[in-house]
Design a protein around this motif. Structure first.
Motif, short mmCIF file in Angstrom:
data_model
loop_
_atom_site.label_atom_id
_atom_site.label_comp_id
_atom_site.label_asym_id
_atom_site.label_seq_id
_atom_site.Cartn_x
_atom_site.Cartn_y
_atom_site.Cartn_z
N SER A 482 0.81 -1.22 0.00
CA SER A 482 0.00 0.00 0.00
C SER A 482 0.84 1.27 0.00
N LYS A 483 2.17 1.12 0.08
CA LYS A 483 3.02 2.30 0.05
C LYS A 483 3.11 2.81 -1.38
N ILE A 484 2.87 4.11 -1.56
CA ILE A 484 2.74 4.69 -2.90
C ILE A 484 3.88 5.68 -3.15
N VAL A 485 4.41 5.60 -4.35
CA VAL A 485 5.42 6.55 -4.82
C VAL A 485 4.84 7.28 -6.03
N TYR A 486 4.94 8.63 -5.98
CA TYR A 486 4.40 9.46 -7.05
C TYR A 486 5.54 9.89 -7.98
N SER A 487 5.23 9.93 -9.27
CA SER A 487 6.19 10.41 -10.26
C SER A 487 5.42 11.04 -11.41
N VAL A 488 6.14 11.79 -12.23
CA VAL A 488 5.54 12.47 -13.37
C VAL A 488 6.05 11.80 -14.64
N LEU A 489 5.11 11.40 -15.51
CA LEU A 489 5.50 10.84 -16.80
C LEU A 489 6.09 11.95 -17.67
N ASP A 490 7.23 11.68 -18.27
CA ASP A 490 7.97 12.73 -18.98
C ASP A 490 7.42 12.91 -20.39
N VAL A 498 7.90 17.86 -19.85
CA VAL A 498 7.16 18.47 -18.74
C VAL A 498 7.96 18.41 -17.45
N SER A 499 8.96 17.51 -17.39
CA SER A 499 9.79 17.44 -16.19
C SER A 499 10.63 18.69 -16.01
N SER A 500 10.80 19.48 -17.09
CA SER A 500 11.54 20.74 -16.95
C SER A 500 10.66 21.84 -16.40
N TYR A 501 9.33 21.61 -16.38
CA TYR A 501 8.41 22.60 -15.84
C TYR A 501 8.14 22.38 -14.35
#
Length: 854
Positions: A482-490, A498-501
């Motif tokens: 149940s431990k969640i890690v958030y990330s942004v798809l590039d 979008v990772s540069s924003y």
């Protein structure tokens, strides 16, 4: 030595037997084996390798309280744990079997082993008394029989008591009587009449011999006293009485009356009843006999589980001076009553079960037993309904708890299962036991966002590091799953990752900006946030965050006419014959901001002669306030300030030099001007009506188009479509574009149509002729000085539209009066590219184009 040899032979000759009973293995051993003696190799007989003994956790358990056996974990041999005394364990029962449960923990398996304990001749017959006295009247005739005390031998079968022997004498001989129950009772028979005067006492030796090999024996001394007179002994009606008694019989209940008859008269014929000599204490504790009436009474509660039958010897003695007695035996059989509730034994406690365990997975081993017999001991085990488990019968009174359907820890993290055991008695007795089965989590649930789509609004020029939004996802699993890690798809926005924003806090889902945003360069972009759990394999889901940039007034107005490219001052000419209201020039400026921030206002800051000129607050038109006289200077300088409507306010200035020259005349006579003005006034009403209708139509179309674009963008984040925003700034480099322009007589743009392809492609163009006074439009009015000056404008439009062929067409419109305003907004629909473009065109170095492709 012979006894030791016998035991050794038994130890060497016992074998593993497969029987038709419930047990899977059966061993036979003699009793009295020493500790650590080998019973059999359980692991080998079950087909287990030596390595599996420890790996699969082989162990044994006994159904009784005492552990008679142990298991050698090195080689799987079943060993005697302590010396086993068969007589203590089973008495004289013909069968003596010790059940042993063999349990393999991983995976869970269960076997039953029966160990048959064979009797050895380790007990000699014994008499309860060393000396027994018999009184024989001298008048006793030959052939009279006298019962002797029988010997007791705890051994069973052939090792039990076999015969008796009496030492040789002249008066008495031995007789062995066998009762109906098989008990051998010794008797002495008077072979020759006794004469008290010759010998008053005879000393005999009685020997009890068993059937063992070698035989064992025990002796007792018989003292025969010769009595006088009373020569008739009491005689019972029956030598053996048999009766059945319920174990629930209430103490004090009379169960039998015995009667003996004595043929003598007087006191020699009065009979008194009692238990025979040497009656065991257990009989005297459970029963009592009335010495006068011969009534046999139950003294205490009987227990079928303790003893199923009792043998009671009753003696009838007369009251003669030389008392004589008779004997009988009462066989009391106890009938079972359903007075014991079933017992539930958890042989192997339930272990936690994975929620993805297949149906049929064994969870626990359960044993039930009932001390009652017959139907009262038939036990049925059931469990509480509504669970994902069931009971599977392995063999008699043994069950396995197994899974019955797919488990779901998120719905039921544990099961409290109530087991109920019921016998078949009348009424039945029931017992219950509660067991708990815990379900282990499996990563079968992906993280779920609180919202599928997030909309975020941020002001342009916000400081880097500002928080944009916080997304939250939850996972129904537990622990690491149940431990969640958030990330942004590039993904890319305007060819920029979008990772540069932005960047995201991987633990709490907070999204931060990496730099400030410029509304004039980017108005909207999209972030796809991925939430992944720590399960194995991991599961994930994503959500879309739409980030809208809000415009701030950060751009000053830019003057596009009159052009000051050749210097800091714009030069204009006018005739000295100009009348009042003459249009000297028109200052046109644009603001890169949008909305109210782009509204512009014009005013004079300085003027050589403020009484000669005026500037329109909204249009920037510079006109004469009066007719030019010969006294006015031929060179006039105007400093005009253009302010926007934003907060904070931004402004810019432009300097216009006006040269009044002789000989120049207006292209249209005063009469024509008035006529034209009158005509314009007449037309203005109609144009105003058309403008209102056009404005309403364009507004409705704009709202519908924007609404459609927003809906498609939201759907695109779900359907993985693309949504793009393009904005470009470039010089006009490609003259081969398709652009149609309609011009007035003096050169201002009246109409602009943008086509997506060649001239033959399908397109729909919408033009509006709006005034900058409208508070619903962001349009800017442009009046170039000539047609040739429109090249700069084309540079702007070219840089902002998608690549295609352009064609520049100029159309002159007859008439001498300049048109005051021009069109500046075009909405183009291109079905061949499936792209709808909303173009808000400012004829400046910047042009905004929003294109949503699905």
């Amino acid at each position: 030595m012979r006894i030791l040899l016998w035991r050794a032979l038994w130890l060497l000759c016992f074998a593993v037997l497969w029987s038709d009973t419930e047990a899977q293995l059966r061993y036979t051993i003699p009793e009295e084996l020493k500790g650590e003696s080998i019973v059999g190799n359980v692991a080998k007989d079950l087909g287990l390798d030596l390595s599996e003994i420890s790996n699969r956790k082989l162990r044994i358990a006994s159904e009784s309280g005492k552990q008679y056996f142990s298991l050698n974990l090195r080689n799987g041999e079943l060993l005697v744990n302590d010396i086993i005394d068969r007589e203590t364990l089973c008495g004289q029962s013909s069968s003596c079997v010790l059940p042993v449960q063999v349990i393999i923990e991983d995976p869970l398996q269960f076997y039953r082993v029966d160990v048959d304990i064979q009797d050895i001749n380790d007990n000699s017959p014994i008499f309860l008394s060393e000396v027994n006295t018999i009184e024989v009247p001298e008048s006793t005739l030959t052939g009279a029989r006298f019962r002797l005390e029988p010997a007791q031998d705890p051994d069973a079968g052939t090792n039990s008591l076999r015969t008796y022997a009496l030492n040789k004498n002249e008066n008495f001989v031995m007789n062995i009587k066998t009762d109906k129950d098989g008990t051998k009772v010794p008797e002495i028979i008077v072979e020759k009449a006794v004469d008290r005067e010759k010998q008053s006492v005879y000393h005999l030796i009685l020997t009890g011999i068993d059937g063992g090999d070698p035989a064992r024996s025990g002796t007792t001394q018989i003292s025969v006293k010769v009595l006088d007179a009373n020569d008739n002994a009491p005689v019972f009606e029956h030598e053996l009485y048999e009766l059945k008694v319920m174990e629930s019989t209430v103490p004090g209940t009379m169960i039998l009356t015995v009667k003996a008859v004595d043929l003598d008269d007087g006191v020699n014929g009065e009979v008194e009843y009692s238990f025979a000599a040497h009656t065991p204490d257990i009989i005297q504790n459970w029963f009592a006999i009335n010495p006068v009436t011969g009534e046999l009474v139950v003294s205490k509660h009987l227990d079928y589980e303790t003893s199923t039958s009792y043998k009671i010897d009753i003696r009838a003695r007369d009251k003669g001076s030389l008392a004589m007695e008779g004997h009988c035996r009462i066989q009391v059989n106890v009938l079972d009553v359903n007075d014991n509730a079933p017992e539930i034994i958890i042989t192997s406690s339930p272990k936690p079960v994975r929620e993805d365990a297949p149906a049929g997975t064994m969870v626990a081993l359960i044993n039930v037993k009932d001390l009652d017999s017959g139907v009262n001991g038939n036990v049925t085990l059931s469990m509480s309904p509504g669970t994902s488990f069931k009971l599977k019968s392995t063999f008699s009174n043994h069950y396995a708890l197994v899974t019955d359907s797919q488990l779901d820890r998120e719905k039921f993290p544990r099961y409290n299962i109530e087991l109920k055991a019921s016998d078949s008695g009348s009424p039945p007795l029931v017992s219950s036991k509660l067991i708990t089965v815990n379900i282990l989590d499996v990563n079968d649930n992906p993280p779920v966002f609180s919202e599928r789509v997030y909309s975020v609004y941020i002001k342009e020029n916000s400081a880097p590091g500002s928080i944009l939004a916080s997304v939250t996802a939850s996972d129904l699993d537990t622990g690491e799953n149940s431990k969640i890690v958030y990330s942004v798809l590039d993904t890319n926005t305007q060819d920029v990752p979008v990772s540069s924003y932005v960047y995201i806090n991987s633990e709490n889902g907070s999204i931060f900006s990496m730099h400030s945003f410029d509304y004039e360069k980017i108005k909207i972009f999209h972030i796809i946030v991925l939430a992944k759990d720590h399960g194995s394999p991991p599961m994930s889901s994503n959500a879309t965050v739409h980030v809208f940039i809000l415009d701030q007034n950060d751009n000053a107005p830019a003057v596009i006419y009159p052009s000051t490219s050749m210097g800091s001052v714009a030069h204009q000419r006018m005739p000295r014959s100009a009348k009042a209201g003459h249009l000297v020039t028109k200052v046109t400026a644009v603001d890169a901001d949008s909305g109210h921030n782009a509204w512009l206002f014009y005013r004079f800051v300085e003027a050589t002669d403020a009484s000669l000129f005026s500037v329109n607050l909204h249009t920037g038109e510079v006109r004469t306030k009066r007719a030019v006289s010969e006294h006015d200077d031929s060179s006039q300088r105007l400093l005009i300030e253009i302010k926007d409507n934003g907060e904070p306010l931004h402004s810019t200035t432009v300097t216009v030099d006006i040269l009044i020259e002789e000989g120049l005349h207006e292209p249209i006579s005063e009469y024509s001007m008035k006529t034209t003005e009158n005509n314009n006034k007449k037309k203005s009403g109609t144009i105003a009506l058309y403008l209102i209708i056009s404005l309403g139509t364009v507004s409705v179309l704009s709202v519908l188009t924007l609404f459609t674009l927003v809906v498609k963008c939201v759907r695109s984040s779900i359907g993985s479509s693309s949504c793009c925003i393009w904005r470009t700034n470039s010089e006009y480099k490609n003259p081969n574009r398709n652009l149609q322009i309609q011009l007035n007589t003096d050169g201002p743009i009246k109409y602009v149509e943008v086509l997506g392809g060649d001239m033959m492609s399908q397109s729909q163009s919408f033009g509006s002729y709006l005034s900058p006074m409208s508070e619903f439009s962001d349009l800017t009015l442009v009046k170039p000085s000539s047609t040739t000056n429109f090249t700069d404008t084309l540079n702007v439009l070219d840089a902002s539209l998608p690549d295609s062929a352009w064609t520049f067409e100029s159309q002159q419109v007859s008439g001498s009066t300049p048109s005051p305003d021009i069109m500046l907004k075009t909405i183009t629909h291109r079905p061949e590219t499936k792209c709808t473009a909303l173009a808000a065109m400012y004829l400046t170095t910047e042009y905004n184009l929003e294109c949503y492709t699905f």
